[in-house]
Design a protein around this motif. Structure first.
Motif, short mmCIF file in Angstrom:
data_model
loop_
_atom_site.label_atom_id
_atom_site.label_comp_id
_atom_site.label_asym_id
_atom_site.label_seq_id
_atom_site.Cartn_x
_atom_site.Cartn_y
_atom_site.Cartn_z
N CYS A 260 0.83 -1.21 0.00
CA CYS A 260 0.00 0.00 0.00
C CYS A 260 0.87 1.26 0.00
O CYS A 260 0.56 2.24 -0.69
CB CYS A 260 -0.93 -0.02 1.21
SG CYS A 260 -2.03 1.41 1.32
N VAL A 261 1.96 1.23 0.76
CA VAL A 261 2.90 2.35 0.76
C VAL A 261 3.47 2.56 -0.64
O VAL A 261 3.62 3.69 -1.11
CB VAL A 261 4.02 2.11 1.79
CG1 VAL A 261 5.15 3.12 1.60
CG2 VAL A 261 3.47 2.19 3.20
N ASN A 262 3.80 1.47 -1.32
CA ASN A 262 4.33 1.59 -2.68
C ASN A 262 3.31 2.22 -3.63
O ASN A 262 3.67 2.99 -4.52
CB ASN A 262 4.75 0.21 -3.20
CG ASN A 262 5.97 -0.33 -2.48
OD1 ASN A 262 6.76 0.42 -1.93
ND2 ASN A 262 6.13 -1.64 -2.49
N LYS A 263 2.04 1.88 -3.44
CA LYS A 263 1.00 2.50 -4.27
C LYS A 263 0.91 4.00 -4.02
O LYS A 263 0.73 4.78 -4.96
CB LYS A 263 -0.35 1.83 -3.99
CG LYS A 263 -0.48 0.42 -4.53
CD LYS A 263 -1.87 -0.12 -4.27
CE LYS A 263 -2.02 -1.54 -4.84
NZ LYS A 263 -3.40 -2.07 -4.61
N LEU A 264 1.02 4.41 -2.76
CA LEU A 264 1.00 5.83 -2.46
C LEU A 264 2.22 6.53 -3.03
O LEU A 264 2.14 7.66 -3.51
CB LEU A 264 0.92 6.05 -0.95
CG LEU A 264 -0.40 5.71 -0.26
CD1 LEU A 264 -0.29 5.91 1.24
CD2 LEU A 264 -1.53 6.58 -0.81
N HIS A 265 3.37 5.87 -2.99
CA HIS A 265 4.60 6.47 -3.50
C HIS A 265 4.59 6.61 -5.01
O HIS A 265 5.43 7.34 -5.56
CB HIS A 265 5.80 5.64 -3.06
CG HIS A 265 6.21 5.90 -1.65
ND1 HIS A 265 7.34 5.35 -1.08
CD2 HIS A 265 5.65 6.67 -0.68
CE1 HIS A 265 7.46 5.77 0.17
NE2 HIS A 265 6.42 6.55 0.43
N GLN A 266 3.69 5.93 -5.70
CA GLN A 266 3.56 6.15 -7.14
C GLN A 266 3.06 7.55 -7.44
O GLN A 266 3.24 8.03 -8.57
CB GLN A 266 2.63 5.10 -7.74
CG GLN A 266 3.20 3.69 -7.73
CD GLN A 266 2.23 2.67 -8.28
OE1 GLN A 266 1.15 3.02 -8.76
NE2 GLN A 266 2.59 1.39 -8.20
N HIS A 267 2.44 8.18 -6.47
CA HIS A 267 2.01 9.58 -6.62
C HIS A 267 3.17 10.45 -6.14
O HIS A 267 3.49 10.49 -4.95
CB HIS A 267 0.74 9.83 -5.81
CG HIS A 267 -0.41 8.98 -6.23
ND1 HIS A 267 -0.54 7.66 -5.85
CD2 HIS A 267 -1.49 9.26 -7.01
CE1 HIS A 267 -1.65 7.16 -6.37
NE2 HIS A 267 -2.24 8.11 -7.08
N ASP A 286 -4.74 11.98 1.00
CA ASP A 286 -6.13 11.51 0.83
C ASP A 286 -6.51 11.43 -0.64
O ASP A 286 -7.24 10.51 -1.05
CB ASP A 286 -7.08 12.44 1.58
CG ASP A 286 -6.94 12.33 3.09
OD1 ASP A 286 -6.42 11.30 3.56
OD2 ASP A 286 -7.33 13.28 3.79
N VAL A 287 -6.05 12.39 -1.45
CA VAL A 287 -6.36 12.35 -2.88
C VAL A 287 -5.74 11.09 -3.51
O VAL A 287 -6.39 10.40 -4.31
CB VAL A 287 -5.84 13.62 -3.57
CG1 VAL A 287 -5.91 13.49 -5.09
CG2 VAL A 287 -6.64 14.83 -3.11
N ALA A 288 -4.49 10.79 -3.16
CA ALA A 288 -3.87 9.56 -3.67
C ALA A 288 -4.61 8.33 -3.18
O ALA A 288 -4.78 7.35 -3.94
CB ALA A 288 -2.40 9.51 -3.24
N SER A 289 -5.09 8.35 -1.93
CA SER A 289 -5.86 7.22 -1.41
C SER A 289 -7.19 7.08 -2.13
O SER A 289 -7.65 5.95 -2.38
CB SER A 289 -6.09 7.41 0.10
OG SER A 289 -4.87 7.51 0.80
N ILE A 290 -7.82 8.19 -2.47
CA ILE A 290 -9.08 8.14 -3.22
C ILE A 290 -8.87 7.46 -4.56
O ILE A 290 -9.69 6.64 -4.99
CB ILE A 290 -9.63 9.57 -3.41
CG1 ILE A 290 -10.17 10.11 -2.08
CG2 ILE A 290 -10.72 9.60 -4.47
CD1 ILE A 290 -10.57 11.56 -2.13
N ARG A 291 -7.75 7.76 -5.20
CA ARG A 291 -7.48 7.12 -6.50
C ARG A 291 -7.28 5.62 -6.35
O ARG A 291 -7.70 4.83 -7.21
CB ARG A 291 -6.24 7.76 -7.14
CG ARG A 291 -6.17 7.54 -8.65
CD ARG A 291 -7.46 8.06 -9.27
NE ARG A 291 -7.61 7.72 -10.67
CZ ARG A 291 -7.23 8.51 -11.67
NH1 ARG A 291 -6.65 9.67 -11.41
NH2 ARG A 291 -7.44 8.17 -12.91
#
Length: 299
Positions: A260-267, A286-291
């Motif tokens: 999940c951290v890696n997914k956030l770091h893609q932003h 939160d915007v990155a989490s919404i995506r």
């Protein structure tokens, strides 16, 4: 449609969760265009003034993101997207906890204080307080200014709760606050769910206080014991008590929070902090989490 814009399917899930009208009575600019601009900036981490003209005026996009970060609109949208995400697992709902350190760009430093504090006697030590005291969740480390993101994720690598702190702060003291922030809304009538069945974390979160907290709330702790804590218990003999139970098979799922951290770091605007204010940066997270939730919705 540009690469990072909302698809029609994603927009259909997001549109019902958006505010109906401006609280000041003025008409909103087109929601979809402005939100696409916010998503583009979050993924590409460009300066607000460098937004492509197809998203409208950059000031409009920035003001929308700033306003919704401060008043909690992004959080409300996120709560709506993950409503009922625990229903698939039922009583076996499992979450994982971890943290990541984010380097802060030089543009993230220098946030102004409140006007009433500019004339205080300690105003001259503003820079020292930012770098050491952690104002705006900025901390000084060997590599420079950093911010730490504390995160809770579910089995599908989706963010459940988040917390920010200065980069030099330890993980263990933030565990209780992070677990208290878990609130999963029901899709029907009922109170939000706050207690998962199991909580997975690494050795950094091993402490008596954390285990006692989970035990009182009926949450099974899947946290390995540190070597020094195990040695101290052995040295105390019978007074040390029994070692805590550790489920090695369940602990193998802790990688979900790292993914999940890696997914956030893609932003890129999350992987490197450019926002001066902590609340604005939390809105960017939160915007990155919404995506992420739009791409991996609740089924």
């Amino acid at each position: 449609m540009k690469r990072h814009d909302l698809t029609d399917e994603e927009w259909a899930r997001l549109a019902p969760l958006l505010p109906a009208q401006n609280v000041h009575g003025a008409r909103w600019s087109d929601h979809r265009t402005v939100i696409n601009g916010v998503f583009f900036r979050t993924r590409a981490s460009c300066a607000w003034r460098d937004l492509p003209p197809c998203y409208g005026k950059w000031k409009t996009v920035y003001n929308r993101h700033r306003r919704w970060s401060l008043d909690g609109t992004w959080e409300q949208i996120l709560d709506g997207l993950r409503a009922g995400c625990d229903e698939a697992e039922g009583q076996d709902w499992t979450v994982s906890v971890d943290s990541t350190i984010v380097r802060a760009h030089q543009h993230a430093a220098g946030a102004r204080r409140a006007p009433a504090r500019h004339h205080s006697k300690g105003a001259g030590k503003d820079h020292e307080r930012v770098t050491k005291g952690g104002r705006e969740a900025l901390g000084r480390s060997r590599g420079g200014l950093t911010t730490k993101i504390h995160l809770v994720a579910d089995r599908r690598c989706r963010p459940i709760a988040r917390l920010t702190s200065p980069g030099q702060h330890a993980d263990c003291p933030k565990f209780l606050v992070l677990m208290e922030s878990i609130r999963i809304r029901r899709r029907g009538v009922g109170r939000p769910r706050k207690r998962p069945a199991r909580a997975l974390a690494d050795k950094a979160y091993s402490s008596r206080a954390n285990r006692r907290y989970l035990r009182r709330r009926g949450i099974k702790a899947v946290i390995p014991v540190k070597k020094d804590q195990a040695a101290h218990r052995v040295n105390r003999g019978s007074k040390g008590g029994r070692p805590p139970v550790f489920d090695r098979d369940a602990y193998k799922e802790r990688n979900t929070v790292e993914r999940c951290v890696n997914k956030l770091h893609q932003h890129r605007a999350v992987a490197t902090r450019y926002d001066k204010r902590e609340r604005i940066y939390q809105g960017t997270i939160d915007v990155a989490s919404i995506r992420i939730w739009l791409r991996h919705p609740v089924t």
